[in-house]
Write an enzyme that holds these catalytic residues in place. Structure first.
Site, PDB file in Angstrom:
ATOM      1  CD  GLU A 189      11.046  -7.179   6.368  1.00  0.00           C
ATOM      2  OE1 GLU A 189      11.771  -8.035   6.949  1.00  0.00           O
ATOM      3  OE2 GLU A 189      10.342  -6.367   6.976  1.00  0.00           O
TER       4      GLU A 189
ATOM      5  N   PRO B 209       0.801  -1.226   0.000  1.00  0.00           N
ATOM      6  CG  PRO B 209      -0.853  -1.547   1.613  1.00  0.00           C
ATOM      7  CD  PRO B 209       0.421  -2.138   1.083  1.00  0.00           C
ATOM      8  CG  ASN B 210      -0.292   4.216   1.332  1.00  0.00           C
ATOM      9  OD1 ASN B 210      -1.284   4.711   0.813  1.00  0.00           O
ATOM     10  ND2 ASN B 210      -0.327   3.637   2.521  1.00  0.00           N
TER      11      ASN B 210
ATOM     12  CG  ASN C 216       8.650  -1.757   0.442  1.00  0.00           C
ATOM     13  OD1 ASN C 216       7.986  -1.797   1.494  1.00  0.00           O
ATOM     14  ND2 ASN C 216       9.334  -0.690   0.080  1.00  0.00           N
TER      15      ASN C 216
ATOM     16  NE  ARG D 238       3.791   6.841   1.994  1.00  0.00           N
ATOM     17  CZ  ARG D 238       4.076   5.597   2.347  1.00  0.00           C
ATOM     18  NH1 ARG D 238       4.522   4.730   1.451  1.00  0.00           N
ATOM     19  NH2 ARG D 238       3.914   5.212   3.578  1.00  0.00           N
TER      20      ARG D 238
ATOM     21  CE1 TYR E 123       9.048   5.230   3.357  1.00  0.00           C
ATOM     22  CE2 TYR E 123       7.390   6.960   3.175  1.00  0.00           C
ATOM     23  CZ  TYR E 123       7.895   5.840   3.812  1.00  0.00           C
ATOM     24  OH  TYR E 123       7.238   5.311   4.905  1.00  0.00           O
TER      25      TYR E 123
ATOM     26  CB  ALA F 187       1.624   0.469   6.624  1.00  0.00           C
TER      27      ALA F 187
ATOM     28  NE  ARG G 233       9.956   6.127   8.947  1.00  0.00           N
ATOM     29  CZ  ARG G 233       9.057   5.983   7.967  1.00  0.00           C
ATOM     30  NH1 ARG G 233       9.188   4.989   7.086  1.00  0.00           N
ATOM     31  NH2 ARG G 233       8.041   6.815   7.872  1.00  0.00           N
TER      32      ARG G 233
ATOM     33  CG  HIS H  60      11.226  -2.123   4.778  1.00  0.00           C
ATOM     34  ND1 HIS H  60       9.863  -2.076   4.680  1.00  0.00           N
ATOM     35  CD2 HIS H  60      11.512  -3.273   5.437  1.00  0.00           C
ATOM     36  CE1 HIS H  60       9.346  -3.147   5.255  1.00  0.00           C
ATOM     37  NE2 HIS H  60      10.321  -3.890   5.724  1.00  0.00           N
TER      38      HIS H  60
END
Ligand code: DQA
Length: 159
Positions: A111, A23-24, A87, A31, A36, A90, A120, A113
């Site tokens: 995985e 998502p996103n 990735n 964003r 990012y 969330a 964070r 990111h």
């Protein structure tokens, strides 16, 4: 999602790596650029595809804002794709159904990111994907897309 080149029997000629974006991530470029970066998802996918080609692999990509779409793609990858780079956005932090789907996939899972979630907000520190991932690549920005594919190539024992 570009189709893999198949031989006469319908078997992909080169191992297929499935890159999944949660998502996103379709908003990358706009964003939170301070976190990012300014590159778009399409640019990251092109980076991953180039790394795959260099390693003798094919890359397919799916982005979805819907958990079930990602799970369906993981199921469809079983027995067809050699590895998954994911990735999860969330979903990383709470999607146990994604954990279970990845656990039912036989090949290597990496995985990925852009940021380092563990540096964070506290709610990002838990990854439910990490226990079923062979490796995690985090905090390397866009370079992570190339590096994640190189890690896959290494895990698949590709040159
Ligand atoms: C992310 C980190 C997640 O915590 C976040 O929800 C994202 C992107 C990353 O690539 O850094 O959407 O997965």
């Amino acid at each position: 999602m570009p189709a893999a080149v198949c031989d006469a029997a319908g078997v992909p000629e080169r191992p297929v790596v499935l890159l999944l974006s949660g998502p996103n991530l379709n908003l990358l470029g706009e964003r939170d650029p301070a976190i990012y970066g300014t590159a778009t998802l399409a640019e990251h996918v092109a980076t991953a595809a180039a790394a795959a080609t260099a390693a003798g692999l094919d890359l397919e990509h799916l982005q979805s804002n819907h958990e079930g779409d990602l799970i369906d793609a993981i199921h469809a990858a079983r027995g067809r794709c050699a590895a998954i780079v994911v990735n999860p956005g969330a979903l990383t932090h709470y999607a146990w159904s994604l954990h279970d789907a990845l656990d039912a996939f036989d090949g290597p899972v990496v995985e990925l990111h852009l940021s380092d979630p563990k540096q964070r907000e506290p709610w990002r520190h838990l990854s439910v994907v990490e226990p079923v991932a062979d490796r995690t690549v985090a905090g390397l920005g866009g370079d992570g897309y190339r590096i994640a594919v190189e890690v896959v190539a290494d895990l698949l024992d590709r040159p």
